[in-house]
Motif scaffolding. Structure first.
Motif, PDB file in Angstrom:
ATOM      1  N   VAL A  42      40.024  48.526  31.673  1.00  0.00           N
ATOM      2  CA  VAL A  42      41.320  47.784  31.795  1.00  0.00           C
ATOM      3  C   VAL A  42      42.528  47.495  30.477  1.00  0.00           C
ATOM      4  CG1 VAL A  42      40.105  46.969  33.885  1.00  0.00           C
ATOM      5  CG2 VAL A  42      39.738  45.551  31.970  1.00  0.00           C
ATOM      6  N   GLN A  43      43.411  47.224  31.539  1.00  0.00           N
ATOM      7  CA  GLN A  43      44.263  46.816  29.546  1.00  0.00           C
ATOM      8  C   GLN A  43      44.328  45.654  29.491  1.00  0.00           C
ATOM      9  OE1 GLN A  43      45.764  48.862  32.595  1.00  0.00           O
ATOM     10  NE2 GLN A  43      44.900  50.742  30.892  1.00  0.00           N
ATOM     11  N   LEU A  44      43.931  44.362  30.312  1.00  0.00           N
ATOM     12  CA  LEU A  44      43.621  43.539  29.902  1.00  0.00           C
ATOM     13  C   LEU A  44      42.367  42.433  30.813  1.00  0.00           C
ATOM     14  CD1 LEU A  44      45.173  40.796  28.439  1.00  0.00           C
ATOM     15  CD2 LEU A  44      46.573  40.593  30.751  1.00  0.00           C
ATOM     16  N   ILE A  45      41.819  41.321  30.019  1.00  0.00           N
ATOM     17  CA  ILE A  45      40.339  40.228  31.126  1.00  0.00           C
ATOM     18  C   ILE A  45      41.323  38.869  30.941  1.00  0.00           C
ATOM     19  CG2 ILE A  45      38.386  39.841  30.836  1.00  0.00           C
ATOM     20  CD1 ILE A  45      37.602  42.065  29.278  1.00  0.00           C
ATOM     21  N   ALA A  46      41.137  38.385  31.710  1.00  0.00           N
ATOM     22  CA  ALA A  46      41.585  37.127  32.281  1.00  0.00           C
ATOM     23  C   ALA A  46      40.702  36.401  32.744  1.00  0.00           C
ATOM     24  CB  ALA A  46      42.561  37.400  33.261  1.00  0.00           C
ATOM     25  N   ALA A  47      40.348  35.103  31.564  1.00  0.00           N
ATOM     26  CA  ALA A  47      38.953  35.127  32.189  1.00  0.00           C
ATOM     27  C   ALA A  47      39.133  33.651  31.493  1.00  0.00           C
ATOM     28  CB  ALA A  47      38.689  34.973  30.721  1.00  0.00           C
ATOM     29  N   GLU A  48      37.932  32.235  32.525  1.00  0.00           N
ATOM     30  CA  GLU A  48      38.468  30.462  33.159  1.00  0.00           C
ATOM     31  C   GLU A  48      37.812  30.140  31.572  1.00  0.00           C
ATOM     32  OE1 GLU A  48      36.359  27.528  36.121  1.00  0.00           O
ATOM     33  OE2 GLU A  48      34.965  29.905  35.450  1.00  0.00           O
ATOM     34  N   ASP A  49      36.968  30.754  30.980  1.00  0.00           N
ATOM     35  CA  ASP A  49      37.055  30.171  29.464  1.00  0.00           C
ATOM     36  C   ASP A  49      37.173  30.681  28.638  1.00  0.00           C
ATOM     37  OD1 ASP A  49      35.725  28.858  26.738  1.00  0.00           O
ATOM     38  OD2 ASP A  49      34.874  27.942  27.973  1.00  0.00           O
ATOM     39  N   THR A  50      37.557  31.498  27.629  1.00  0.00           N
ATOM     40  CA  THR A  50      37.503  32.698  26.583  1.00  0.00           C
ATOM     41  C   THR A  50      36.864  32.555  25.358  1.00  0.00           C
ATOM     42  OG1 THR A  50      39.563  31.182  25.495  1.00  0.00           O
ATOM     43  CG2 THR A  50      40.465  33.159  26.986  1.00  0.00           C
ATOM     44  N   ARG A  51      36.239  31.668  25.051  1.00  0.00           N
ATOM     45  CA  ARG A  51      35.400  31.977  24.253  1.00  0.00           C
ATOM     46  C   ARG A  51      34.177  31.471  24.838  1.00  0.00           C
ATOM     47  NH1 ARG A  51      35.437  25.026  23.001  1.00  0.00           N
ATOM     48  NH2 ARG A  51      35.510  25.226  25.394  1.00  0.00           N
ATOM     49  N   GLN A  52      33.525  31.429  25.923  1.00  0.00           N
ATOM     50  CA  GLN A  52      32.451  32.372  26.059  1.00  0.00           C
ATOM     51  C   GLN A  52      32.583  33.401  26.777  1.00  0.00           C
ATOM     52  OE1 GLN A  52      29.139  29.982  27.285  1.00  0.00           O
ATOM     53  NE2 GLN A  52      28.809  31.417  28.014  1.00  0.00           N
ATOM     54  N   THR A  53      33.476  34.355  27.258  1.00  0.00           N
ATOM     55  CA  THR A  53      34.096  35.579  27.814  1.00  0.00           C
ATOM     56  C   THR A  53      33.475  36.663  26.730  1.00  0.00           C
ATOM     57  OG1 THR A  53      35.080  34.536  29.567  1.00  0.00           O
ATOM     58  CG2 THR A  53      35.026  36.988  28.202  1.00  0.00           C
ATOM     59  N   ARG A  54      34.038  35.940  25.059  1.00  0.00           N
ATOM     60  CA  ARG A  54      34.094  36.459  23.905  1.00  0.00           C
ATOM     61  C   ARG A  54      32.922  37.280  23.527  1.00  0.00           C
ATOM     62  NH1 ARG A  54      39.277  33.681  22.530  1.00  0.00           N
ATOM     63  NH2 ARG A  54      40.706  34.372  22.133  1.00  0.00           N
ATOM     64  N   LYS A  55      32.084  35.961  23.637  1.00  0.00           N
ATOM     65  CA  LYS A  55      30.617  36.342  23.414  1.00  0.00           C
ATOM     66  C   LYS A  55      29.950  37.328  24.047  1.00  0.00           C
ATOM     67  CE  LYS A  55      30.256  30.730  22.445  1.00  0.00           C
ATOM     68  NZ  LYS A  55      29.271  29.841  23.363  1.00  0.00           N
ATOM     69  N   ARG A  83      53.061  40.335  37.234  1.00  0.00           N
ATOM     70  CA  ARG A  83      53.708  40.587  37.300  1.00  0.00           C
ATOM     71  C   ARG A  83      53.268  41.716  35.752  1.00  0.00           C
ATOM     72  NH1 ARG A  83      56.397  41.076  32.427  1.00  0.00           N
ATOM     73  NH2 ARG A  83      55.229  40.174  30.788  1.00  0.00           N
ATOM     74  N   LEU A  84      52.441  41.811  35.379  1.00  0.00           N
ATOM     75  CA  LEU A  84      51.826  42.751  34.671  1.00  0.00           C
ATOM     76  C   LEU A  84      51.247  43.860  35.677  1.00  0.00           C
ATOM     77  CD1 LEU A  84      49.636  40.975  31.678  1.00  0.00           C
ATOM     78  CD2 LEU A  84      52.282  42.302  31.628  1.00  0.00           C
ATOM     79  N   LEU A  85      50.364  43.538  37.099  1.00  0.00           N
ATOM     80  CA  LEU A  85      49.408  44.112  37.343  1.00  0.00           C
ATOM     81  C   LEU A  85      50.852  45.069  38.138  1.00  0.00           C
ATOM     82  CD1 LEU A  85      47.783  41.535  39.136  1.00  0.00           C
ATOM     83  CD2 LEU A  85      46.847  43.801  38.004  1.00  0.00           C
ATOM     84  N   LEU A  86      52.030  44.575  38.300  1.00  0.00           N
ATOM     85  CA  LEU A  86      52.848  45.417  39.193  1.00  0.00           C
ATOM     86  C   LEU A  86      54.023  45.535  38.843  1.00  0.00           C
ATOM     87  CD1 LEU A  86      54.853  42.175  41.461  1.00  0.00           C
ATOM     88  CD2 LEU A  86      53.112  44.035  42.745  1.00  0.00           C
ATOM     89  N   GLU A  87      53.392  46.052  36.891  1.00  0.00           N
ATOM     90  CA  GLU A  87      54.729  47.138  35.886  1.00  0.00           C
ATOM     91  C   GLU A  87      53.490  48.100  35.840  1.00  0.00           C
ATOM     92  OE1 GLU A  87      55.224  44.796  32.394  1.00  0.00           O
ATOM     93  OE2 GLU A  87      56.664  43.805  33.402  1.00  0.00           O
ATOM     94  N   GLY A  88      51.679  47.599  36.267  1.00  0.00           N
ATOM     95  CA  GLY A  88      50.782  48.589  36.541  1.00  0.00           C
ATOM     96  C   GLY A  88      49.792  48.737  35.681  1.00  0.00           C
ATOM     97  N   GLN A  89      49.173  48.072  34.373  1.00  0.00           N
ATOM     98  CA  GLN A  89      48.684  46.936  33.984  1.00  0.00           C
ATOM     99  C   GLN A  89      47.251  46.658  35.280  1.00  0.00           C
ATOM    100  OE1 GLN A  89      48.672  45.248  30.690  1.00  0.00           O
ATOM    101  NE2 GLN A  89      50.885  45.396  30.184  1.00  0.00           N
ATOM    102  N   SER A  90      45.961  47.379  34.725  1.00  0.00           N
ATOM    103  CA  SER A  90      45.154  47.168  35.068  1.00  0.00           C
ATOM    104  C   SER A  90      43.969  45.335  34.643  1.00  0.00           C
ATOM    105  CB  SER A  90      43.633  47.807  35.501  1.00  0.00           C
ATOM    106  OG  SER A  90      44.953  49.110  36.660  1.00  0.00           O
ATOM    107  N   ILE A  91      44.083  44.580  35.028  1.00  0.00           N
ATOM    108  CA  ILE A  91      43.641  43.600  35.012  1.00  0.00           C
ATOM    109  C   ILE A  91      42.173  43.033  35.402  1.00  0.00           C
ATOM    110  CG2 ILE A  91      43.852  41.235  34.778  1.00  0.00           C
ATOM    111  CD1 ILE A  91      46.923  41.066  34.964  1.00  0.00           C
ATOM    112  N   ALA A  92      40.980  42.814  34.285  1.00  0.00           N
ATOM    113  CA  ALA A  92      39.724  42.360  34.957  1.00  0.00           C
ATOM    114  C   ALA A  92      40.268  40.821  35.190  1.00  0.00           C
ATOM    115  CB  ALA A  92      38.376  42.814  34.217  1.00  0.00           C
ATOM    116  N   LEU A  93      39.319  40.270  35.679  1.00  0.00           N
ATOM    117  CA  LEU A  93      39.112  38.647  36.169  1.00  0.00           C
ATOM    118  C   LEU A  93      37.663  38.480  36.009  1.00  0.00           C
ATOM    119  CD1 LEU A  93      40.112  35.725  36.481  1.00  0.00           C
ATOM    120  CD2 LEU A  93      40.071  36.282  39.350  1.00  0.00           C
ATOM    121  N   VAL A  94      37.064  37.427  35.620  1.00  0.00           N
ATOM    122  CA  VAL A  94      36.208  37.082  34.965  1.00  0.00           C
ATOM    123  C   VAL A  94      36.083  35.374  34.721  1.00  0.00           C
ATOM    124  CG1 VAL A  94      35.713  39.004  33.627  1.00  0.00           C
ATOM    125  CG2 VAL A  94      36.329  36.827  32.287  1.00  0.00           C
TER     126      VAL A  94
END
Length: 293
Positions: A42-55, A83-94
């Protein structure tokens, strides 16, 4: 009406897909190959807690850009992700752990994505509630997941009474510093049902405490609770359940003292305590001790 054909829709030009990616709830070995591949692609990861997800990303050598999406910024972040999704970027939500969009703001993003014709694709994996259910020893054919209980006692009692007539097994999460009060309220509202209090799932100190609610209360009095809990409670058809339908709970707003006082208008104190114990599915001794402190 909305019809989604996940993999056909995912090939549509100029529109990305929203992937709901499960992450481990404790043991990193529970990460799936598909989840790792998706987070890399994916082009982007949307995370609830970026510090935890970075680990997590560092452990699996995933270099995808990460942004924050949580309860306190969803009003601003949600529209930007759409907006990013509609522009064609795929996003992963965690989420912090387990499946996203369960008792977290990811559900709002999913709703917005569907309304905008964006494919929403699940990447299954670990889930604390279902993991607790299958090791609880309680029926699994019908169940209700109820998230986190209210913190205030009055709201908690109403929340429990609303579920009293549920025939399926009940599942909810609770923190270690509130578990004792919640168990007391459970016994008061639902009777001395069979229960499993399961903590630290998939981690080194994973533990399941099974038995009657009264037995679990006694256990935690001797063994201070640690770690996050998933509580699994037998439904209304179980042998420990109160037989009184939720609609007939006239005493739901009473504490034990007020409940006893109500009956004392017609009976002596001993009989009043006996009737309260019968109403609530509690031992008479427990009611007596509580109102004679």
């Amino acid at each position: 009406m909305n019809i989604q054909k996940s993999f056909a829709d995912a090939s549509k030009e100029n529109v990305g897909s929203l992937y709901l990616v499960a992450t481990p709830i404790g043991n990193l070995e529970d990460m799936t190959f598909r989840a790792i591949r998706t987070l890399k692609e994916v082009q982007l990861i949307a995370a609830e807690d970026t510090r935890q997800t970075r680990k997590l990303l560092t452990h699996f050598e995933i270099g995808t850009r990460i942004v924050s999406y949580h309860e306190h910024n969803k009003q601003a972040s949600g529209p930007e992700l759409i907006r990013l999704l509609l522009e064609g970027q795929s996003i992963a939500l965690v989420s912090d752990a387990g499946l996203p969009a369960i008792s977290d703001p990811g559900a709002d993003l999913v709703k917005d994505a569907i309304e905008n014709g964006i494919s929403v694709i699940p990447i299954p994996g670990a889930n604390a509630a279902l993991s607790a259910l299958i090791i609880s020893g309680l029926p699994t054919d019908r169940f209700l997941f109820a998230g986190f209980p209210p913190r205030e006692r009055k709201s908690l009692m109403k929340w429990l009474l609303d579920m009293q007539a549920q025939k399926g097994t009940l599942l909810f999460y609770e923190s270690p510093h509130r578990i004792n009060k919640t168990l007391d309220a459970l016994q008061e509202c639902l009777g001395d049902r069979q229960i499993a209090c399961i903590r630290e799932l998939t981690k080194r100190h994973e533990e399941a405490v099974r038995g009657r609610i009264s037995e679990c209360i006694a256990w935690f009095e001797e063994h201070p609770p640690l770690g996050e809990f998933c509580v699994v409670v037998e439904g209304s058809e179980g042998e420990g359940a109160s037989e009184l339908p939720a609609a007939d709970i006239w005493w739901s707003e009473f504490d034990l003292a007020a409940h006893v006082a109500h009956y004392e208008e017609q009976f002596d104190r001993k009989e009043a305590i006996k009737k309260v114990a019968l109403d609530r599915g509690l031992p008479k001794r427990e009611v007596y001790n509580e109102v004679n402190r």
